[in-house]
Design a protein around this motif. Sequence first.
Motif, PDB file in Angstrom:
ATOM      1  N   UNK A 125      21.682 -31.887  19.389  1.00 26.98           N
ATOM      2  CA  UNK A 125      21.949 -33.315  19.174  1.00 26.98           C
ATOM      3  C   UNK A 125      22.517 -33.990  20.417  1.00 26.98           C
ATOM      4  N   UNK A 126      22.490 -35.312  20.388  1.00 24.15           N
ATOM      5  CA  UNK A 126      22.942 -36.097  21.540  1.00 24.15           C
ATOM      6  C   UNK A 126      24.391 -35.778  21.897  1.00 24.15           C
ATOM      7  N   UNK A 127      25.238 -35.567  20.863  1.00 25.28           N
ATOM      8  CA  UNK A 127      26.643 -35.269  21.151  1.00 25.28           C
ATOM      9  C   UNK A 127      26.805 -33.991  21.944  1.00 25.28           C
ATOM     10  N   UNK A 128      25.995 -32.981  21.634  1.00 23.03           N
ATOM     11  CA  UNK A 128      26.054 -31.733  22.383  1.00 23.03           C
ATOM     12  C   UNK A 128      25.568 -31.935  23.801  1.00 23.03           C
ATOM     13  N   UNK A 129      24.523 -32.711  23.980  1.00 19.39           N
ATOM     14  CA  UNK A 129      23.980 -32.945  25.317  1.00 19.39           C
ATOM     15  C   UNK A 129      24.983 -33.690  26.189  1.00 19.39           C
ATOM     16  N   UNK A 130      25.688 -34.648  25.601  1.00 17.33           N
ATOM     17  CA  UNK A 130      26.656 -35.420  26.380  1.00 17.33           C
ATOM     18  C   UNK A 130      27.821 -34.551  26.836  1.00 17.33           C
ATOM     19  N   UNK A 138      25.603 -20.861  23.636  1.00 14.46           N
ATOM     20  CA  UNK A 138      24.792 -20.883  22.427  1.00 14.46           C
ATOM     21  C   UNK A 138      25.090 -22.181  21.695  1.00 14.46           C
ATOM     22  N   UNK A 139      24.078 -22.970  21.443  1.00 18.50           N
ATOM     23  CA  UNK A 139      24.224 -24.214  20.695  1.00 18.50           C
ATOM     24  C   UNK A 139      23.589 -24.001  19.326  1.00 18.50           C
ATOM     25  N   UNK A 140      24.393 -24.121  18.276  1.00 24.29           N
ATOM     26  CA  UNK A 140      23.923 -23.932  16.908  1.00 24.29           C
ATOM     27  C   UNK A 140      23.838 -25.293  16.222  1.00 24.29           C
ATOM     28  N   UNK A 171      32.865 -26.218  21.523  1.00 19.44           N
ATOM     29  CA  UNK A 171      32.538 -27.604  21.260  1.00 19.44           C
ATOM     30  C   UNK A 171      31.901 -27.720  19.866  1.00 19.44           C
ATOM     31  N   UNK A 172      32.075 -28.861  19.218  1.00 21.81           N
ATOM     32  CA  UNK A 172      31.425 -29.070  17.929  1.00 21.81           C
ATOM     33  C   UNK A 172      31.368 -30.563  17.630  1.00 21.81           C
ATOM     34  N   UNK A 206      26.126 -30.433  11.052  1.00 23.77           N
ATOM     35  CA  UNK A 206      27.055 -30.243  12.165  1.00 23.77           C
ATOM     36  C   UNK A 206      26.399 -29.367  13.225  1.00 23.77           C
ATOM     37  N   UNK A 207      26.986 -29.378  14.412  1.00 24.66           N
ATOM     38  CA  UNK A 207      26.535 -28.520  15.499  1.00 24.66           C
ATOM     39  C   UNK A 207      27.760 -27.927  16.171  1.00 24.66           C
ATOM     40  N   UNK A 208      27.561 -26.846  16.899  1.00 26.96           N
ATOM     41  CA  UNK A 208      28.651 -26.227  17.649  1.00 26.96           C
ATOM     42  C   UNK A 208      28.079 -25.509  18.861  1.00 26.96           C
TER      43      UNK A 208
END
Length: 275
Positions: A10-15, A44-46, A77-78, A85-87
Amino acid sequence: MSSEGPYEPPEGALLLLNPGRKRLVLNRRGSTVWKVTTDLGPYAVKVGHPTRAHAWTALAPAREAAILRQLTHERIFSGEWEHGTWAAQPWRSGDSLYDRWASCRSGEAEPDLGEALSCALALSALHARGWAHGDVQPAHFLLGEPGGASLIDLALSSGGPVPCAYDFPYRGCLVHYEAPEISAGVLGSGTVTPAREADVYALGAALFISATGWRHVAYPDDASREEQRRAIVAGPHRPVRVPGPLGPLIRHMLSRSAADRPTGAEVCDRLGAVV
């Protein structure tokens, strides 16, 4: 209801991560996992999302992140996204216990007691912090990095506070590795609490299937979850024909009574005495 994925980070993870190259690693059971390069090293991005059978998978990445922040000083990060959700957590390299012991199942080698000890040490270290893993299985032990086995996928763990927004009831794990009391609890009330004694049972089952290729309790491959759990509760165990001192230890770990099983620390002591 979201689709089955795979989903991009997701965009939040990329930022937050500003990742470079990325590689799809897994897409199943409500989770898409990417390995990405970052300035902090590989991560690792879940990306969690609901499935037709389970809504909790959407919350699992953030729940695991909350647990990891209590257990490690690494940067975790999450966040939330459209479907859940992502982490993101540092990448763990290595072969799964099951893959590492492929030569045991073909009869070309005997189980490596040092690797068994490394898995037991990783689990015992988590127990010593007051946590139960709740989802012990061969795929969650990674062997290969210096410093011993890595124990991954802590989204179902219990032992400390978890934000209410990301918490969900524990309804068991992969049934092949459930202890009888876990299976019985799920059959009876639908939910249970992860326990360290059940983790030890699951480690025994994980060592057994990795060494032999057989589930420790027999049931048809197409059996329903309920049928599987009834077999775990009442079905006979397969004989533990694992060579050397690991065989008797696995039998002890697979004791039906939780009180009769060794603790994780005792498993480490017994393996440490023969390595």
